[in-house]
Design a protein around this motif. Structure first.
Motif, short mmCIF file in Angstrom:
data_model
loop_
_atom_site.label_atom_id
_atom_site.label_comp_id
_atom_site.label_asym_id
_atom_site.label_seq_id
_atom_site.Cartn_x
_atom_site.Cartn_y
_atom_site.Cartn_z
N PRO A 29 -31.80 -53.08 5.26
CA PRO A 29 -31.50 -53.76 6.52
C PRO A 29 -30.25 -54.62 6.42
CG PRO A 29 -33.81 -54.04 5.91
CD PRO A 29 -33.12 -53.47 4.72
N ASP A 60 -23.20 -55.07 4.40
CA ASP A 60 -23.55 -54.49 5.69
C ASP A 60 -24.87 -53.73 5.71
OD1 ASP A 60 -21.09 -55.30 6.93
OD2 ASP A 60 -20.11 -53.76 5.74
N GLY A 61 -25.60 -53.70 4.62
CA GLY A 61 -26.83 -52.92 4.60
C GLY A 61 -26.56 -51.43 4.65
N GLN A 109 -28.47 -57.86 7.20
CA GLN A 109 -28.77 -59.22 7.62
C GLN A 109 -27.90 -60.18 6.82
OE1 GLN A 109 -32.99 -58.70 6.59
NE2 GLN A 109 -32.77 -60.36 5.10
N ASP A 110 -27.73 -61.38 7.37
CA ASP A 110 -26.77 -62.32 6.79
C ASP A 110 -27.10 -62.69 5.34
OD1 ASP A 110 -25.33 -62.32 9.11
OD2 ASP A 110 -26.24 -64.15 9.91
N ASN A 111 -28.38 -62.79 5.01
CA ASN A 111 -28.76 -63.25 3.66
C ASN A 111 -29.19 -62.11 2.76
OD1 ASN A 111 -31.15 -62.65 4.93
ND2 ASN A 111 -32.29 -64.33 3.97
N GLN A 112 -28.72 -60.87 3.04
CA GLN A 112 -29.12 -59.73 2.21
C GLN A 112 -28.44 -59.82 0.85
OE1 GLN A 112 -31.64 -57.89 1.70
NE2 GLN A 112 -31.50 -56.81 3.66
N GLU A 118 -33.53 -59.16 -1.61
CA GLU A 118 -34.14 -59.83 -0.46
C GLU A 118 -35.00 -58.86 0.35
OE1 GLU A 118 -34.97 -63.10 1.84
OE2 GLU A 118 -33.61 -63.14 0.13
N TRP A 119 -34.49 -57.63 0.57
CA TRP A 119 -35.24 -56.67 1.40
C TRP A 119 -36.49 -56.16 0.70
CZ3 TRP A 119 -31.56 -55.21 -1.97
CH2 TRP A 119 -31.70 -54.01 -2.65
#
Length: 245
Positions: free
Chosen positions: A183, A223-224, A185-188, A156-157
């Protein structure tokens, strides 16, 4: 009040209270620090009773004792495994039954994909650098390879458009890469794919058990941050692990 503190605990969160001494019979509890953690059970490594062959070659100094393996999970005399040949060298190799040259060795037979156990048999080879699925049938004394597969991580990132290439560890026999500054984020999410293309892509099983399937589900990144991605082909079904650094 500790009961109030522990009421705040949510699933997958660990609360660590800090204390400071004021008097020997008096303690003050400071603000609570929240630290997230992720639990994951990786796929099991190959059982010790799975038959293996060694794949020594020019790419690793012709040392059977430190060579990657191919595996016979069905116990039918057919071995299969992913071997990476780096740039340079001749891309020549052999199969050996043991981590030495004193037992059965499989070299070049009468034709390109036939095998011969004569110790003086010539070397086998692949066309060039990259990762190959090798298969050897010790009953029919034949071998073959699939097309080159160079693996990467996409997610995603990265807008699902650019791969980060993985490296092969010939000792641990898995592919790995460490990526910084992902990063949170919730949808990573991420997947593994071969040759910068979606034709061969591996995602999570359903439910996620650490094994991978072609076209499987996107895999969440909790958690990125800095993450190490591992892709392991030594298990009967491809498997993965991720670690937060």
């Amino acid at each position: 009040n500790f009961s109030d503190i522990f009421k705040k605990i949510k699933p997958n969160e660990l609360f660590v209270p800090h204390f400071s001494d004021v008097h020997s019979d008096h303690k003050i509890v400071s603000e609570v620090i929240s630290t997230k953690f992720t639990t994951f059970t990786p796929a099991e490594p190959p059982p010790s009773d799975v038959p293996i062959l060694y794949v020594p070659g020019d790419y690793q100094g012709w040392n059977p004792g430190e060579a990657p393996n191919v595996f016979d999970y069905n116990n039918d005399g057919i071995y299969r495994g992913y071997i990476y040949f780096p740039e340079g060298g001749t891309f020549e190799f052999k199969f050996t039954s043991d981590p030495d040259w004193e037992h059965t060795n499989y070299g070049l037979g009468a034709s390109e994909f036939e095998l011969d156990t004569d110790p003086s048999a010539g070397n086998l080879s692949v066309p060039g650098p990259g990762g190959y699925w090798l298969e050897i049938d010790i009953n029919a004394l034949t071998w073959s390879y699939d097309g080159t597969e160079n693996w990467g991580v996409i997610g995603e990132w990265l807008d699902w458009s650019v791969d980060i290439d993985m490296e092969f560890d010939p000792i641990e026999q898995y592919l790995h890469v460490t990526v910084e500054n992902i990063p949170a984020q919730d949808n990573q999410r991420f997947k593994y794919r071969a040759n910068d293309d979606w034709v061969v892509n591996l995602g999570a099983n359903d439910p996620d058990d650490g094994f991978l399937v072609q076209g499987g589900a996107d895999i969440p990144i909790p958690d990125g941050g800095t993450i190490t991605f591992i892709l392991d082909f030594t298990t009967e079904i491809p498997s993965y692990r991720i670690f937060e650094n």
